[in-house]
Design an enzyme around this catalytic site. Structure first.
Site, PDB file in Angstrom:
ATOM      1  N   GLU A   6      -3.383  -9.587  -8.262  1.00  0.00           N
ATOM      2  CA  GLU A   6      -3.559  -8.779  -7.068  1.00  0.00           C
ATOM      3  C   GLU A   6      -4.799  -9.241  -6.307  1.00  0.00           C
ATOM      4  OE1 GLU A   6      -3.429  -4.614  -7.944  1.00  0.00           O
ATOM      5  OE2 GLU A   6      -1.449  -4.715  -8.858  1.00  0.00           O
ATOM      6  N   HIS A  15      -6.414   1.517   2.101  1.00  0.00           N
ATOM      7  CA  HIS A  15      -5.447   0.525   1.635  1.00  0.00           C
ATOM      8  C   HIS A  15      -4.784  -0.114   2.847  1.00  0.00           C
ATOM      9  CE1 HIS A  15      -2.288  -1.452  -0.607  1.00  0.00           C
ATOM     10  NE2 HIS A  15      -2.867  -1.064  -1.732  1.00  0.00           N
ATOM     11  N   ARG A  61      -9.391  -5.617  -0.293  1.00  0.00           N
ATOM     12  CA  ARG A  61      -8.715  -4.677   0.593  1.00  0.00           C
ATOM     13  C   ARG A  61      -9.460  -4.421   1.890  1.00  0.00           C
ATOM     14  NH1 ARG A  61      -6.644  -0.394  -4.068  1.00  0.00           N
ATOM     15  NH2 ARG A  61      -4.999  -1.743  -4.865  1.00  0.00           N
ATOM     16  N   HIS A  69      -7.253   5.673   0.900  1.00  0.00           N
ATOM     17  CA  HIS A  69      -6.570   5.440  -0.365  1.00  0.00           C
ATOM     18  C   HIS A  69      -7.397   5.838  -1.585  1.00  0.00           C
ATOM     19  CE1 HIS A  69      -3.861   3.631  -3.230  1.00  0.00           C
ATOM     20  NE2 HIS A  69      -4.765   2.768  -3.645  1.00  0.00           N
ATOM     21  N   ARG A 125     -13.640  -1.026  -4.395  1.00  0.00           N
ATOM     22  CA  ARG A 125     -12.949  -1.158  -5.681  1.00  0.00           C
ATOM     23  C   ARG A 125     -12.047  -2.374  -5.714  1.00  0.00           C
ATOM     24  NH1 ARG A 125      -7.841   0.405  -7.621  1.00  0.00           N
ATOM     25  NH2 ARG A 125      -7.335   1.571  -5.724  1.00  0.00           N
TER      26      ARG A 125
END
Length: 493
Positions: free
Chosen positions: A75, A189, A235, A296, A331
């Site tokens: 990811e 997000h 992100r 998010h 994060r």
């Protein structure tokens, strides 16, 4: 939010010859933009294999290959494929397995459909909580109190979070005098479904790891214009790239093309995403999915040490409502379930070895004093998204705070909706005030009037405790804020 998590759990397994703890730590630190407590991060990452082993023993079924080897996905922000998953409903798989095991425990009393109104604090420690149980104020007295209340996405009008993510744990802890940290860092997000009248359904980052690409209104890829990693950048980078393109082309969204994954692989690996998109009239097997950023994940939370202890004795916090120092300013994908699981294990071990000084008991109490709530909750949510969302500036933040000062009313906390509205108002104020104090751009916090990083002044964690604030070193251990902390006013709280 756990049951909503699609992607998976990031962990370095012993069998991963090409991966390492150091590599995972490096990626976590890079995503956190200078505010990750590396000591805490290392310990959480090192315990990832133990967490996976325990989850599997408790009945969680992660996807495996035909040869029986655990499948690992890559990811955004990860240098390696290290994310374990259960199709695209990993959080649900974990939640259901744990609830099934919990249902067989004989020493657990679950008060369902119950909302906490305030923490009961006396003699400098937390003694329990006042809750609304069956519509009546009820005191639950306990030797230890653990907050595991999740995030605060519902503070914003556009969010991937479920209705219950209203920041209640943060509000409870703040009012009880606990220290909170990193409240300006809200992760948006990049790829949430955009379709008027439909919820901002999350289209997992894992689809980009599997080959999905972002395209603009002309059908052209654009992510590599903004970062060498393209769609697999962190992100915050991807979200701001999307907004830039949306502004350039004057469109309300961009598009995520899942077709490069392949029809068979897409339906096998992401059946929930395919089904949900079809429910909203979009077939990802034959057309790109319209997406735009949505609130998010909340990096900020109740300041805790490596065992979940807060600055209020007897009070603990784990999961998204806590701030351990793992995530820093942004994060890393799939580190949330890792942190939630590892911190749950660490706190469980700590509580099992600690002397319990009281048993849980309940009794009736009178309803507490009225709480401040927004006079128009929808307008509040919309203004939070507009002025304290993906891009902030001083003028907008001050306009937001001024509006909140005059547009609130007071109500007795007699229903869940009133309690949640008061939590959202308080958390919204704290987010805005923290965003106003951090006059730089870092990680998920972007100030259009201060677009650069300022390590010399702001390479620290911003902490709040009742009416005071303090800038503390990243590695500062959890302890009460000193008397030198600057004072401020929170008029509507």
């Amino acid at each position: 939010n756990t049951s909503q998590a699609q992607g998976g759990v990031a962990a370095v397994l012993p069998a991963s010859a090409s991966d390492s703890i150091e590599s995972h730590l490096k990626d976590t630190v890079a995503a956190g933009a200078g505010l990750v407590d590396e000591r805490v991060a290392r310990r959480i990452i090192e315990e990832g294999p133990s967490l996976i082993r325990q989850l599997r023993e408790l009945g969680v079924r992660f996807d495996v290959s035909l040869s029986g080897v655990l499948e690992l996905a890559r990811e955004g922000g990860h240098a390696q494929a290290r994310v374990l998953h259960s199709k695209d409903v990993t959080g649900r798989a974990i939640t259901e397995a744990l609830l099934a095991r919990l249902s067989r425990c004989q020493n657990v009393l679950a008060l369902k459909h119950t909302v906490a109104v305030e923490l009961l604090v006396g003699a400098d420690r937390c003694l329990g909580a006042l809750v609304l149980f069956q519509g009546k104020p009820t005191a639950v007295w306990a030797g230890r109190v653990v907050l595991a209340t999740g995030g605060a996405g519902r503070v914003f009008a556009r969010t991937t979070n479920p209705d219950v993510a209203t920041g209640d744990g943060l509000a409870l802890a703040y009012r009880a005098g606990a220290r909170l940290a990193d409240l300006e860092f809200v992760q948006f997000h990049p790829t949430a479904l955009y379709k008027p009248g439909c919820p901002a359904f999350l289209v997992s980052e894992a689809v980009r790891g599997a080959g999905a690409v972002l395209v603009d209104a002309r059908g052209q890829r654009f992510a590599h214009r903004f970062h060498p990693e393209g769609e697999l950048a962190t992100r915050d980078v991807v979200a701001r790239a999307m907004v830039t393109v949306m502004d350039e082309q004057e469109t309300p969204c961009v598009w995520l093309d899942l077709r490069p994954i392949g029809s068979f692989a897409l339906q096998k690996r992401f059946p929930n995403i395919v089904e949900r998109c079809r429910q909203y009239g979009i077939d990802p097997l034959s057309e790109p999915v319209p997406v735009s950023p949505a609130a998010h994940y909340f990096m900020g939370g109740v300041w805790t040490d490596e065992y979940g202890r807060t600055t209020v004795p007897g009070l603990y916090a784990i999961g998204e409502c806590a701030s351990t120092g793992l995530h820093g300013a942004n994060r890393l994908a799939s580190n949330s379930l890792l942190e939630a699981g590892v911190m749950a294990m660490r706190l469980a071990g700590h509580l099992a070895s600690a002397e319990q000084d009281a048993t849980v008991r309940t009794c009736a109490l009178p309803c507490p004093a009225p709480l401040a709530i927004p006079s128009d909750l929808l307008a509040f949510n919309q203004m939070m998204f507009r002025e304290a969302g993906l891009s902030r500036n001083e003028m907008g933040l001050r306009r937001l705070l001024d509006s909140l000062e005059v547009s609130c009313v007071r109500a007795l906390p007699q229903t869940r909706s009133i309690v949640e509205a008061s939590s959202m108002l308080l958390v919204g104020q704290l987010i805005a005030r923290s965003a106003l104090e951090r006059r730089e751009s870092r990680g998920a916090h972007f100030r259009s009037d201060y677009p650069n990083v300022n390590d010399e002044t702001y390479g620290k964690r911003l902490c709040r405790q009742r009416d005071s604030l303090a800038w503390l070193d990243v590695s500062e251990p959890a302890a009460p804020v000193g008397a030198a902390a600057a004072s401020e006013s929170l008029a509507t709280v």
